[in-house]
Design a protein around this motif. Structure first.
Motif, PDB file in Angstrom:
ATOM      1  N   UNK A   1       0.861  -1.181   0.000  1.00 22.16           N
ATOM      2  CA  UNK A   1       0.000   0.000   0.000  1.00 22.16           C
ATOM      3  C   UNK A   1       0.898   1.232   0.000  1.00 22.16           C
ATOM      4  N   UNK A   2       0.685   2.121  -0.965  1.00 25.91           N
ATOM      5  CA  UNK A   2       1.532   3.310  -1.095  1.00 25.91           C
ATOM      6  C   UNK A   2       1.537   4.147   0.178  1.00 25.91           C
ATOM      7  N   UNK A   3       0.443   4.126   0.938  1.00 25.86           N
ATOM      8  CA  UNK A   3       0.380   4.918   2.168  1.00 25.86           C
ATOM      9  C   UNK A   3       1.456   4.512   3.160  1.00 25.86           C
ATOM     10  N   UNK A   4       1.907   3.260   3.100  1.00 23.41           N
ATOM     11  CA  UNK A   4       2.947   2.784   4.019  1.00 23.41           C
ATOM     12  C   UNK A   4       4.339   3.279   3.647  1.00 23.41           C
ATOM     13  N   UNK A   5       4.424   4.004   2.527  1.00 21.34           N
ATOM     14  CA  UNK A   5       5.733   4.487   2.053  1.00 21.34           C
ATOM     15  C   UNK A   5       5.745   6.008   1.914  1.00 21.34           C
ATOM     16  N   UNK A   6       4.898   6.665   2.698  1.00 21.84           N
ATOM     17  CA  UNK A   6       4.896   8.127   2.738  1.00 21.84           C
ATOM     18  C   UNK A   6       4.067   8.789   1.659  1.00 21.84           C
ATOM     19  N   UNK A   7       3.305   8.020   0.908  1.00 21.58           N
ATOM     20  CA  UNK A   7       2.425   8.574  -0.122  1.00 21.58           C
ATOM     21  C   UNK A   7       1.062   8.833   0.519  1.00 21.58           C
ATOM     22  N   UNK A   8       0.517  10.054   0.433  1.00 18.87           N
ATOM     23  CA  UNK A   8      -0.739  10.366   1.127  1.00 18.87           C
ATOM     24  C   UNK A   8      -1.956   9.834   0.385  1.00 18.87           C
ATOM     25  N   UNK A   9      -1.984   8.530   0.162  1.00 19.22           N
ATOM     26  CA  UNK A   9      -3.019   7.924  -0.664  1.00 19.22           C
ATOM     27  C   UNK A   9      -3.159   6.451  -0.308  1.00 19.22           C
ATOM     28  N   UNK A  10      -4.399   5.996  -0.204  1.00 22.38           N
ATOM     29  CA  UNK A  10      -4.680   4.582  -0.003  1.00 22.38           C
ATOM     30  C   UNK A  10      -4.662   3.914  -1.373  1.00 22.38           C
ATOM     31  N   UNK A  11      -3.512   3.410  -1.754  1.00 28.47           N
ATOM     32  CA  UNK A  11      -3.316   2.860  -3.105  1.00 28.47           C
ATOM     33  C   UNK A  11      -2.615   1.516  -2.987  1.00 28.47           C
ATOM     34  N   UNK A  12      -3.361   0.452  -3.223  1.00 30.81           N
ATOM     35  CA  UNK A  12      -2.828  -0.900  -3.082  1.00 30.81           C
ATOM     36  C   UNK A  12      -2.294  -1.380  -4.425  1.00 30.81           C
ATOM     37  N   UNK A  13      -1.121  -2.004  -4.380  1.00 29.09           N
ATOM     38  CA  UNK A  13      -0.448  -2.482  -5.578  1.00 29.09           C
ATOM     39  C   UNK A  13      -0.314  -4.000  -5.519  1.00 29.09           C
ATOM     40  N   UNK A  14      -0.663  -4.654  -6.630  1.00 31.62           N
ATOM     41  CA  UNK A  14      -0.341  -6.060  -6.791  1.00 31.62           C
ATOM     42  C   UNK A  14       1.008  -6.171  -7.483  1.00 31.62           C
ATOM     43  N   UNK A  15       1.943  -6.892  -6.899  1.00 34.20           N
ATOM     44  CA  UNK A  15       3.315  -6.912  -7.403  1.00 34.20           C
ATOM     45  C   UNK A  15       3.817  -8.331  -7.613  1.00 34.20           C
TER      46      UNK A  15
END
Length: 335
Positions: free
Chosen positions: A150-164
């Motif tokens: 989730x981008x939010x866990x890396x300092x991005x102010x957004x709930x954005x989940x990534x499949x990797x």
């Protein structure tokens, strides 16, 4: 981790390549089929080699620089969650995913990263796709793992989940660990955009920032075949409205001193974000510029991979590639 090289396909506005660059990878070739995205890449990094072509038409043998590459990266167009993946006519998104895996045959990178929708990691409807990827990568000598970030866990102010998907050659795989969170507390929309909202003299900027105390919903770039710029579907717009933001459009500039913010009165009394602010919500640095008119800029931003997530991935992959390979069978080290 100096000297690492990467090839980035479906590069878009450069979010994945930028983050990988920050992690120590040198992009030696970036490929995208949209002229405006290629303009964005060239204007921000004139030294990068940018090729404007469709991945489905790419001929690897014409580009010797892709060989002996450490990493092949792909932030691909989102595969539809309701795709009938067992059929031949599965759409361009699925064909691009398959083309990326087949490109591994030619490039033979030490590592591969593919970023896409969370459902690709484990949803039953994508099982045939995962089977194809597993067979191809195993045949080529790679081991891999699927996971979510989730981008939010890396300092991005957004709930954005990534499949990797991260795949590595056999000798590097055991050293790879998916990146863990880099922040203890999620950055809120108000903290991320408060200063920019006040730049036009808007007197309610602090009051608005206090209300916008959560992370943003996922920014959605939308389709090139419809409408203008907006922040996403109906549910996303409701989430923005709770922060006093009109998510049905994107502003040309920040509010001035005369703007009366009264979100209880409806969307026309709510503040709107600009494309520059959307870029901040994706984790782009303020000096990264996007080519094209407003809608084209917003779509590039909405489709981009957040650079902070890409940087964390790059650091994790680079660390695995820097780990000495174990001795070959039958060999005992004397060191």
């Amino acid at each position: 981790m100096s000297g690492l090289r990467c090839v980035d396909v479906c590069a878009g506005a450069g979010g994945l390549a930028l983050g990988l660059e920050q992690a120590g990878f040198e992009p030696v070739l970036l490929l995208d089929n949209k002229p405006v995205a290629c303009d964005t890449l060239r204007s921000n990094r004139p030294a990068w080699q940018v090729l404007e072509t469709d991945l489905l038409d790419f001929v690897p043998s014409r580009h010797q620089e892709i060989y002996d590459t450490d990493l092949l990266s792909a932030g691909l167009p989102r595969v539809k969650s309701d795709a009938t993946v067992a059929r031949a006519d599965t759409g361009d998104e699925l064909r691009l995913l398959e083309a990326t895996v087949y490109l591994v045959h030619a490039v033979q990178p030490r590592a591969l990263v593919i970023e896409n929708v969370p459902g690709l990691v484990g949803a039953p409807e994508f099982e045939p796709v995962r089977d194809l990827i597993r067979e191809e990568l195993h045949h080529l000598g790679y081991r891999f793992r699927w996971f979510l970030l989730n981008a939010a866990d890396f300092g991005v102010p957004q709930d954005r989940r990534h499949g990797l998907l991260v795949a590595l050659k056999e000798q590097y795989f055991e050293a790879f660990r998916p990146p863990g969170p880099t922040v203890r507390e999620h950055l809120s929309v108000g903290r991320a955009l408060g200063r920019s909202m006040a730049m036009g003299g808007w007197r309610d900027a602090d009051r608005w920032a206090a209300q916008a105390c959560g992370v943003a919903p996922t920014l959605v770039g939308g389709s090139d075949r419809r409408g203008g710029a907006d922040l996403g579907p109906t549910g996303t717009k409701r989430a923005w409205a709770r922060m006093g933001v009109d998510g049905s459009t994107v502003a040309d500039g920040v509010p001035g001193p005369e703007f009366a913010w009264a979100p209880e009165a409806g969307r026309h009394a709510m503040v709107r974000i600009t494309t520059d602010q959307a870029a901040l919500l994706q984790g782009f640095p303020p000096d990264w510029r996007f080519a094209g008119r407003k809608t084209a800029r917003y779509r590039q931003i909405g489709h981009a991979s957040p650079p902070p997530v890409a940087k964390a991935l790059g650091l994790a992959i680079g660390a695995a590639l820097a780990t000495p390979a174990p001795p070959a069978a039958g060999y005992t080290s004397t060191l």
